[in-house]
Design a protein around this motif. Sequence first.
Motif, PDB file in Angstrom:
ATOM      1  N   LEU A  26       0.987  -1.218   0.118  1.00  0.00           N
ATOM      2  CA  LEU A  26       0.033  -0.001  -0.043  1.00  0.00           C
ATOM      3  C   LEU A  26       1.124   1.220   0.122  1.00  0.00           C
ATOM      4  O   LEU A  26       2.087   1.002   0.072  1.00  0.00           O
ATOM      5  N   ASP A  32      -3.125  12.570   1.196  1.00  0.00           N
ATOM      6  CA  ASP A  32      -3.890  11.637   1.922  1.00  0.00           C
ATOM      7  C   ASP A  32      -4.110  12.014   3.496  1.00  0.00           C
ATOM      8  O   ASP A  32      -3.276  12.498   4.393  1.00  0.00           O
ATOM      9  N   ILE A  34      -5.432   9.415   6.438  1.00  0.00           N
ATOM     10  CA  ILE A  34      -5.652   7.948   6.463  1.00  0.00           C
ATOM     11  C   ILE A  34      -5.920   7.857   8.122  1.00  0.00           C
ATOM     12  O   ILE A  34      -5.044   8.255   8.853  1.00  0.00           O
ATOM     13  N   ARG A 196      -9.569   8.618   3.912  1.00  0.00           N
ATOM     14  CA  ARG A 196      -9.599   7.366   3.751  1.00  0.00           C
ATOM     15  C   ARG A 196      -9.470   6.520   5.112  1.00  0.00           C
ATOM     16  O   ARG A 196      -8.891   7.143   6.035  1.00  0.00           O
ATOM     17  N   TRP A 198      -7.981   2.707   6.857  1.00  0.00           N
ATOM     18  CA  TRP A 198      -7.226   1.229   6.816  1.00  0.00           C
ATOM     19  C   TRP A 198      -7.836   0.472   7.935  1.00  0.00           C
ATOM     20  O   TRP A 198      -7.571   1.075   9.118  1.00  0.00           O
ATOM     21  N   GLU A 207      -8.918  -1.249   2.675  1.00  0.00           N
ATOM     22  CA  GLU A 207      -8.972   0.153   2.367  1.00  0.00           C
ATOM     23  C   GLU A 207     -10.399   0.607   2.136  1.00  0.00           C
ATOM     24  O   GLU A 207     -11.266  -0.093   1.420  1.00  0.00           O
ATOM     25  N   GLU A 209     -12.920   4.311   1.248  1.00  0.00           N
ATOM     26  CA  GLU A 209     -12.986   5.679   1.124  1.00  0.00           C
ATOM     27  C   GLU A 209     -13.647   6.362   1.983  1.00  0.00           C
ATOM     28  O   GLU A 209     -14.931   5.882   2.500  1.00  0.00           O
ATOM     29  N   TYR A 215     -16.781   4.350   6.535  1.00  0.00           N
ATOM     30  CA  TYR A 215     -16.247   3.110   6.625  1.00  0.00           C
ATOM     31  C   TYR A 215     -17.255   2.243   7.511  1.00  0.00           C
ATOM     32  O   TYR A 215     -17.486   1.022   6.991  1.00  0.00           O
TER      33      TYR A 215
END
Length: 617
Positions: A26, A32, A34, A196, A198, A207, A209, A215
């Motif tokens: 990844l 980003d 995350i 995003r 994880w 993953e 978005e 999520y």
Amino acid sequence: MAVNLVNLEAVDKVYGTRALLDGLSLGVSEGDRIGVVGRNGDGKTTLIHVLSKLEEPDGGRVTHANGLRLGVLTQHDALDPAATVRHEVVGDMADHEWAGDARIRDVLTGLFGGLDLPGFPLGLDTVIGPLSGGERRRIALAKLLIAEQDLIVLDEPTNHLDVEGISWLAAHLRNRRSALVCVTHDRWFLDQVATRMWDVQRGTVHEYEGGYSDYVFARAERERIAQQEETKRQNLVRKELAWLRRGAPARTSKPRFRIEAANALIEGEPPPRDSQELMRFAGSRLGKTVLDMEDVTLQAGDKLLLKHLTWQLGPGDRIGLVGVNGAGKTSLLRALAETAHTAGEHTSPLVTGGRIKVGKTVKLAYLSQEVAELDPAWRVLEAVEAVRSRVDLGKGREMTASQLCEKFGFTKDKQWTPVGDLSGGERRRLQILRLLMGEPNVLFLDEPTNDLDIETLTQLEDLLDGWAGSLVVISHDRYFVERTTDRVFALLGDATLRMLPRGIDEYLERRARIAAATAGPATASPASGTAAGSAPAAASAPAKPAGLSRAAQKEMQRIERQLEKAEARETELHSAMAEHATDFERVASLDEELREVRGQREELELRWLELAESEGA
């Protein structure tokens, strides 16, 4: 096109016989943001350590962009205990230099409440060595945020921050240009900063978005599809077996299904809990009186925490308690708990005036911030069964100790682990389990989310949804407070307790107004050159707002009781309208009454706010 900052290619990381990262590939690019989630022990911290090159992978490759400016906040700081806060945070910069930098002013004010660090004995010139872990962590975070970074990696940054600090940090990170990778169990914070997600599970990363809410929907949809696929596979296997047994050719039509939008997953779902039903059930268990405070004054040493407080905790009340550090949240719970544990015969030594009345049927359990010590040789299941082997969760729900252990993440194998081998988070889970096994009807939770992962938090919330009793929660986890409680009260540091009709948003607005009103020349004192080693000026401490008068306090409490009745009536009217949906005359009559009740409630809320403002709120 966004520049790639970090790449992981086929990365492996093994501890003992367990693969925490298994062939993981990844990347992190410019822009980003995350959020990293997953169960404790599944490898979240290992992932960000490998990503940051703090640990070497056992296989694969980690690549950083040339000249990458990387800032990392780990759970253990590397601050010099002999250094001062000034040396670690602003280095050799003169006062007029750093005080003229907007970013430094923002960071110091956001994390410490002022440029002169009012909570530290010598301000910036405080030596780091004697400070607590939470204070050291805020210093490490301030040092990181003041610097310019291309990528910021944070491991549980909201630990030891209050609600205001978390709100400030979310806004600060949103406004930065740096890329972000953040491990946290604070779901409100994730929704604010992440674009995003994880999800670390069994050596791999899924993953998604969007932030935490996106999520949750996407994961639920993925699990629904996986369940349908498994059902489909099993049906095909059964049909194939039937065909083989019959010995004749047969065709099977493949079941068709469509992927629905995430919102369809919650269509028809009832609310998390039926508050009215739970309150009725709690009333039958507790009676009319739970805990009544009459004209109570609360004091810790020389510090006055609460003055002339009259307040009731009723059957089925679900209260969130927020406030500035040191305002007396924990002391209030401790005073109530100490009095309740003597059935009201002896009042807590913290109470220096007034009285606390305890209901005859009250059975209180108190989860403090300190993890209770247990025999390290005990097994997990033994520690739970030592309290009770079965527990009644209300509404006909009963669980064995083993079943409740599994619900809290202790698998069959883990239930035989010695208590001495558990992590801090696992001990916290075990402490909550033991409390629930005692079948209390009043529950005090002081920072229950400490050391718990998101999956365990959702399981705890699910249990509390159906728990019929009186609940008081102190937590800096805004998501947990809003999810598990119905009303929010605040201690603002002026020796009073206030109900906040609009919850934590209102609390943050009030704190912002107080900060703005007390900001003055003293806050700029470092810019004019405070002498090194000198204590902060006394004038820099925030002024205490005036307390409520007795008459105003009584009227506000009367209004709060009327608001509760109005809200209950609204709920009844909604139910009646649904029941008589085909009787148009009846629905029209109910709707007219509903509008009247809403108007009365709005007038009560306005009067409550007017009283709060006029009395120096």
